[in-house]
Design an enzyme around this catalytic site. Structure first.
Site, PDB file in Angstrom:
ATOM      1  N   THR A 225       0.819  -1.206   0.000  1.00 18.56           N
ATOM      2  CA  THR A 225       0.000   0.000   0.000  1.00 18.56           C
ATOM      3  C   THR A 225       0.854   1.258   0.000  1.00 18.56           C
ATOM      4  O   THR A 225       1.988   1.266   0.494  1.00 18.56           O
ATOM      5  CB  THR A 225      -0.926   0.054   1.236  1.00 18.56           C
ATOM      6  OG1 THR A 225      -0.130   0.037   2.423  1.00 18.56           O
ATOM      7  CG2 THR A 225      -1.890  -1.116   1.242  1.00 18.56           C
ATOM      8  N   ASN A 227       0.902   4.709   1.737  1.00 15.64           N
ATOM      9  CA  ASN A 227       0.339   5.229   2.983  1.00 15.64           C
ATOM     10  C   ASN A 227       0.300   6.751   2.950  1.00 15.64           C
ATOM     11  O   ASN A 227       1.327   7.396   2.703  1.00 15.64           O
ATOM     12  CB  ASN A 227       1.169   4.752   4.172  1.00 15.64           C
ATOM     13  CG  ASN A 227       1.217   3.242   4.263  1.00 15.64           C
ATOM     14  OD1 ASN A 227       0.199   2.580   4.122  1.00 15.64           O
ATOM     15  ND2 ASN A 227       2.402   2.694   4.476  1.00 15.64           N
ATOM     16  N   GLU A 272      -4.601   3.963   3.440  1.00 16.33           N
ATOM     17  CA  GLU A 272      -3.705   2.985   2.815  1.00 16.33           C
ATOM     18  C   GLU A 272      -4.301   2.593   1.471  1.00 16.33           C
ATOM     19  O   GLU A 272      -5.396   2.040   1.409  1.00 16.33           O
ATOM     20  CB  GLU A 272      -3.547   1.765   3.709  1.00 16.33           C
ATOM     21  CG  GLU A 272      -2.972   2.090   5.087  1.00 16.33           C
ATOM     22  CD  GLU A 272      -2.954   0.888   6.003  1.00 16.33           C
ATOM     23  OE1 GLU A 272      -1.891   0.257   6.139  1.00 16.33           O
ATOM     24  OE2 GLU A 272      -4.018   0.581   6.581  1.00 16.33           O
TER      25      GLU A 272
END
Length: 339
Positions: A225, A227, A272
Site C-alpha cells: 500500500t 500510505n 492505505e
C-alpha cells in the site's frame, strides 16, 4: 425530486496559466482588475459553481479576468481554533478544482486578526477596490463579511455600486427542497455515503497527500500500500473504498482502507491505498486519490488469514465496480492535464 442543480458538467481542461496567489506583495497582473467570487468555497460544490459560473459570465461582460477570492485559514478555524473542522477541500485541492472552472486564478488571503477587525466598508473600499482593483463581485445570498459579520449582500450591493463595482448576489442551489451545502457533503462523507457526497460536489471527492513510509505490513500480506496521512480532522467514515489515484499524471485503479487498523495496532487514522497491477516506488511522491464507492466499514478480524480473505473479496468488488464505471459525476483525474 425538484432540483435547481445544473445537469451539465462545468469542468474544462486544467488551466495551465492559473495563478494561485497567496496575497503577498502586489497583485499579479493576470488577477488585477478581476471580477471576484468571494467565499470560503469548501468543496467547490455545485452551489459554489453556480457562483463561479456567474463570475465568469460577469467578467466577460467587463472584459476582465475572473477569480476566486477565499481565505486561509478558514474563518471558523480563526474564531474557534479548538473546534474540529473537517475541510472537504484544503487550499491546494481547492485550487486544483478551481483551475478547471474557467477562472484566471485564486486569491487566497490570510484570515488573521487584522482582517477580522476590518469594517465592512473598508473591506469593500480598501481591499476590493483599492488593493485588488476589482471590477465586480459575485457572492451567495448568505455571504457576510467585515468586523462582526456586519456586511451583508444588501450592504455590498449598495456600497459596491457607489464605488463602481458590479455586484451580483445569487440564490442558494437546492435539491429536493434542501440547500446544497458543505455541511451536507461533510455529513455524507462521515456516513460513508460517497455516492451522495459526489453527487452534491458534482465531481468525485479527492484528497491529496505525499506517500509516506509505513510498517510494510501490507507488502507481507500480499497487498502493498501507499500510505497517506490525511488531516487529523478528516471526518471521512472509517472503512474500505474503491478508488482511483493519479501519480505523475497516470491514473490507477485500486482499493483503499481509511482507519485505525483494529486488527493490528488501532493507531492514528491512515489512508492505505493498494493500486491494482502496479509495481514501483511511490515514497515521497504526491498522490491524488478520488473516492468512487464505499465497500464496507472497518472491522477487526480474529486472524490475519481472515483479514487477507476479506481483502481478496474487497479487491474483487472494487475491480468490478471500477470496471463497470460509475456514471453521474465527472472525474477530475480524467484529462490530459490530470493533476
Amino acid at each position: 425530486m425538484p432540483s435547481n442543480i445544473p445537469t451539465d458538467s462545468p469542468f474544462l481542461a486544467r488551466n495551465e496559466s492559473f495563478v494561485h496567489w497567496h496575497g503577498e506583495g502586489d497583485v499579479p497582473a493576470p488577477l488585477r482588475g478581476a471580477v471576484v467570487a468571494i467565499g470560503n468555497f469548501d468543496g467547490l460544490h455545485r452551489g459554489h459553481r453556480a457562483i463561479v459560473a456567474a463570475t465568469v459570465a460577469l467578467a466577460r461582460e467587463h472584459a476582465a479576468p475572473a477569480a476566486l477570492l477565499t481565505f486561509e485559514p478558514h474563518p471558523r478555524r480563526f474564531f474557534a481554533p479548538d473546534k474540529p473542522l473537517f475541510r472537504i477541500t484544503p487550499a491546494q485541492v481547492k485550487a486544483l478544482v478551481a483551475a478547471r472552472l474557467g477562472l484566471a486564478g485564486m486569491i487566497e488571503l490570510q484570515f488573521d486578526a487584522a482582517l477580522a477587525a476590518t469594517s465592512a466598508h473598508d473591506f469593500i473600499e480598501q481591499l476590493l477596490v483599492e488593493r485588488l482593483g476589482a471590477k465586480g463581485v459575485v457572492v451567495g445570498h448568505d455571504f457576510h463579511f467585515g468586523k462582526g459579520r456586519q456586511g451583508t449582500p444588501a450592504f455590498l450591493s449598495e456600497h459596491g455600486a457607489a464605488l463602481g463595482l458590479a455586484v451580483r448576489v445569487l440564490p442558494a442551489v437546492t435539491e429536493g427542497g434542501e440547500v446544497v451545502s458543505s455541511s451536507a457533503i461533510r455529513a455524507s462523507l462521515a456516513a460513508g455515503d460517497i455516492a451522495r457526497a459526489n453527487h452534491l460536489l458534482g465531481y468525485r471527492w479527492l484528497v491529496q497527500a505525499d506517500v509516506r513510509h509505513g510498517d510494510k505490513r501490507g507488502r507481507d500480506l500480499g497487498y502493498p500500500t501507499a500510505n497517506l496521512a490525511l488531516d487529523p480532522e478528516c471526518g471521512l467514515r472509517h472503512g474500505i473504498y474503491a478508488v482511483r489515484a493519479a501519480v505523475d499524471g497516470t491514473v490507477h485503479t485500486g482499493v483503499a482502507s481509511f482507519g485505525r487498523r483494529p486488527t493490528f495496532d488501532n493507531g492514528a487514522p491512515l489512508l492505505e491505498v493498494h493500486l491494482f497491477d502496479f509495481r514501483g516506488d511511490l515514497y515521497g511522491r504526491t498522490m491524488n486519490v478520488e473516492f468512487v464507492a464505499f465497500l464496507r466499514p472497518e472491522e477487526r478480524f480474529a486472524s490475519v488469514e481472515a483479514l487477507v480473505a476479506q481483502m481478496d473479496r474487497d479487491s474483487a468488488e472494487a475491480r468490478r465496480l471500477l470496471q463497470e464505471g460509475i456514471s453521474g459525476v465527472p472525474s477530475l483525474l480524467d484529462s490530459p492535464q490530470s493533476f
